[in-house]
Design a protein around this motif. Structure first.
Motif, PDB file in Angstrom:
ATOM      1  N   ARG A 163      51.321  56.044  72.192  1.00 41.29           N
ATOM      2  CA  ARG A 163      50.006  56.569  72.555  1.00 41.29           C
ATOM      3  C   ARG A 163      48.912  55.926  71.714  1.00 41.29           C
ATOM      4  O   ARG A 163      47.844  55.593  72.220  1.00 41.29           O
ATOM      5  CB  ARG A 163      49.964  58.088  72.370  1.00 41.29           C
ATOM      6  N   VAL A 164      49.188  55.764  70.432  1.00 40.09           N
ATOM      7  CA  VAL A 164      48.213  55.120  69.547  1.00 40.09           C
ATOM      8  C   VAL A 164      48.017  53.666  69.969  1.00 40.09           C
ATOM      9  O   VAL A 164      46.886  53.182  70.049  1.00 40.09           O
ATOM     10  CB  VAL A 164      48.646  55.222  68.068  1.00 40.09           C
ATOM     11  N   GLU A 165      49.104  52.962  70.250  1.00 36.21           N
ATOM     12  CA  GLU A 165      49.003  51.576  70.709  1.00 36.21           C
ATOM     13  C   GLU A 165      48.183  51.479  71.989  1.00 36.21           C
ATOM     14  O   GLU A 165      47.333  50.596  72.119  1.00 36.21           O
ATOM     15  CB  GLU A 165      50.394  50.993  70.964  1.00 36.21           C
ATOM     16  N   ASN A 166      48.441  52.379  72.932  1.00 41.10           N
ATOM     17  CA  ASN A 166      47.704  52.371  74.194  1.00 41.10           C
ATOM     18  C   ASN A 166      46.225  52.670  73.981  1.00 41.10           C
ATOM     19  O   ASN A 166      45.368  52.079  74.634  1.00 41.10           O
ATOM     20  CB  ASN A 166      48.306  53.367  75.176  1.00 41.10           C
ATOM     21  N   PHE A 167      45.923  53.593  73.083  1.00 47.49           N
ATOM     22  CA  PHE A 167      44.542  53.924  72.772  1.00 47.49           C
ATOM     23  C   PHE A 167      43.820  52.723  72.170  1.00 47.49           C
ATOM     24  O   PHE A 167      42.695  52.400  72.567  1.00 47.49           O
ATOM     25  CB  PHE A 167      44.491  55.119  71.809  1.00 47.49           C
ATOM     26  N   ILE A 168      44.479  52.063  71.248  1.00 45.88           N
ATOM     27  CA  ILE A 168      43.882  50.884  70.630  1.00 45.88           C
ATOM     28  C   ILE A 168      43.655  49.792  71.668  1.00 45.88           C
ATOM     29  O   ILE A 168      42.569  49.227  71.776  1.00 45.88           O
ATOM     30  CB  ILE A 168      44.743  50.370  69.462  1.00 45.88           C
ATOM     31  N   ILE A 175      41.152  51.217  74.792  1.00 46.72           N
ATOM     32  CA  ILE A 175      39.804  51.717  74.529  1.00 46.72           C
ATOM     33  C   ILE A 175      39.132  50.976  73.383  1.00 46.72           C
ATOM     34  O   ILE A 175      38.003  50.504  73.510  1.00 46.72           O
ATOM     35  CB  ILE A 175      39.831  53.232  74.244  1.00 46.72           C
ATOM     36  N   LEU A 176      39.808  50.878  72.267  1.00 45.87           N
ATOM     37  CA  LEU A 176      39.159  50.328  71.083  1.00 45.87           C
ATOM     38  C   LEU A 176      38.963  48.816  71.145  1.00 45.87           C
ATOM     39  O   LEU A 176      37.904  48.319  70.769  1.00 45.87           O
ATOM     40  CB  LEU A 176      39.939  50.705  69.828  1.00 45.87           C
ATOM     41  N   LEU A 177      39.963  48.075  71.581  1.00 47.62           N
ATOM     42  CA  LEU A 177      39.826  46.614  71.604  1.00 47.62           C
ATOM     43  C   LEU A 177      38.715  46.133  72.544  1.00 47.62           C
ATOM     44  O   LEU A 177      37.935  45.262  72.163  1.00 47.62           O
ATOM     45  CB  LEU A 177      41.159  45.954  71.944  1.00 47.62           C
ATOM     46  N   PRO A 178      38.600  46.696  73.765  1.00 42.94           N
ATOM     47  CA  PRO A 178      37.467  46.283  74.607  1.00 42.94           C
ATOM     48  C   PRO A 178      36.108  46.609  73.967  1.00 42.94           C
ATOM     49  O   PRO A 178      35.167  45.816  74.051  1.00 42.94           O
ATOM     50  CB  PRO A 178      37.668  47.071  75.896  1.00 42.94           C
ATOM     51  N   HIS A 179      36.022  47.750  73.324  1.00 43.31           N
ATOM     52  CA  HIS A 179      34.773  48.118  72.651  1.00 43.31           C
ATOM     53  C   HIS A 179      34.493  47.166  71.490  1.00 43.31           C
ATOM     54  O   HIS A 179      33.353  46.758  71.271  1.00 43.31           O
ATOM     55  CB  HIS A 179      34.849  49.558  72.151  1.00 43.31           C
ATOM     56  N   GLN A 180      35.548  46.803  70.770  1.00 41.36           N
ATOM     57  CA  GLN A 180      35.394  45.886  69.638  1.00 41.36           C
ATOM     58  C   GLN A 180      34.924  44.513  70.111  1.00 41.36           C
ATOM     59  O   GLN A 180      34.139  43.857  69.436  1.00 41.36           O
ATOM     60  CB  GLN A 180      36.705  45.766  68.879  1.00 41.36           C
ATOM     61  N   LYS A 181      35.391  44.079  71.283  1.00 37.42           N
ATOM     62  CA  LYS A 181      34.962  42.782  71.808  1.00 37.42           C
ATOM     63  C   LYS A 181      33.477  42.789  72.158  1.00 37.42           C
ATOM     64  O   LYS A 181      32.795  41.778  71.997  1.00 37.42           O
ATOM     65  CB  LYS A 181      35.785  42.412  73.044  1.00 37.42           C
ATOM     66  N   TYR A 233      30.776  51.522  63.122  1.00 33.99           N
ATOM     67  CA  TYR A 233      31.628  52.567  63.669  1.00 33.99           C
ATOM     68  C   TYR A 233      32.962  51.999  64.136  1.00 33.99           C
ATOM     69  O   TYR A 233      34.020  52.521  63.790  1.00 33.99           O
ATOM     70  CB  TYR A 233      30.914  53.266  64.830  1.00 33.99           C
ATOM     71  N   ILE A 234      32.936  50.931  64.896  1.00 36.07           N
ATOM     72  CA  ILE A 234      34.179  50.389  65.449  1.00 36.07           C
ATOM     73  C   ILE A 234      35.037  49.788  64.343  1.00 36.07           C
ATOM     74  O   ILE A 234      36.263  49.886  64.387  1.00 36.07           O
ATOM     75  CB  ILE A 234      33.913  49.376  66.590  1.00 36.07           C
ATOM     76  N   ARG A 235      34.416  49.187  63.324  1.00 44.79           N
ATOM     77  CA  ARG A 235      35.205  48.656  62.201  1.00 44.79           C
ATOM     78  C   ARG A 235      35.933  49.779  61.471  1.00 44.79           C
ATOM     79  O   ARG A 235      37.108  49.648  61.121  1.00 44.79           O
ATOM     80  CB  ARG A 235      34.304  47.888  61.233  1.00 44.79           C
ATOM     81  N   THR A 236      35.251  50.897  61.270  1.00 46.07           N
ATOM     82  CA  THR A 236      35.859  52.045  60.593  1.00 46.07           C
ATOM     83  C   THR A 236      36.993  52.626  61.420  1.00 46.07           C
ATOM     84  O   THR A 236      38.090  52.884  60.908  1.00 46.07           O
ATOM     85  CB  THR A 236      34.803  53.127  60.311  1.00 46.07           C
ATOM     86  N   VAL A 237      36.745  52.822  62.706  1.00 41.77           N
ATOM     87  CA  VAL A 237      37.766  53.397  63.583  1.00 41.77           C
ATOM     88  C   VAL A 237      38.974  52.476  63.686  1.00 41.77           C
ATOM     89  O   VAL A 237      40.117  52.943  63.648  1.00 41.77           O
ATOM     90  CB  VAL A 237      37.181  53.710  64.979  1.00 41.77           C
TER      91      VAL A 237
END
Length: 47
Positions: free
Chosen positions: A4-9, A12-18, A25-29
């Motif tokens: 679940r954590v892998e899927n979330f990263i 959601i997170l990787l596209p936002h980071q790009k 915020y994204i660096r911290t998360v």
């Protein structure tokens, strides 16, 4: 839970980071989620 954590990263997170790689915020998360992922991986290896 690790998956679940892998899927979330990945989902959601990787596209936002790009889009906004320098956002504090994204660096911290990303750092926090990386720590969570590492902990879960370690715990799964202990089982």
């Amino acid at each position: 839970m690790h998956h679940r954590v892998e899927n979330f990263i990945a989902g959601i997170l990787l596209p936002h980071q790009k889009k906004t790689p320098d956002a504090p915020y994204i660096r911290t998360v990303m750092a926090q989620m990386g720590a969570i992922e590492s902990t879960l991986q370690l715990l799964s290896n202990l089982e």
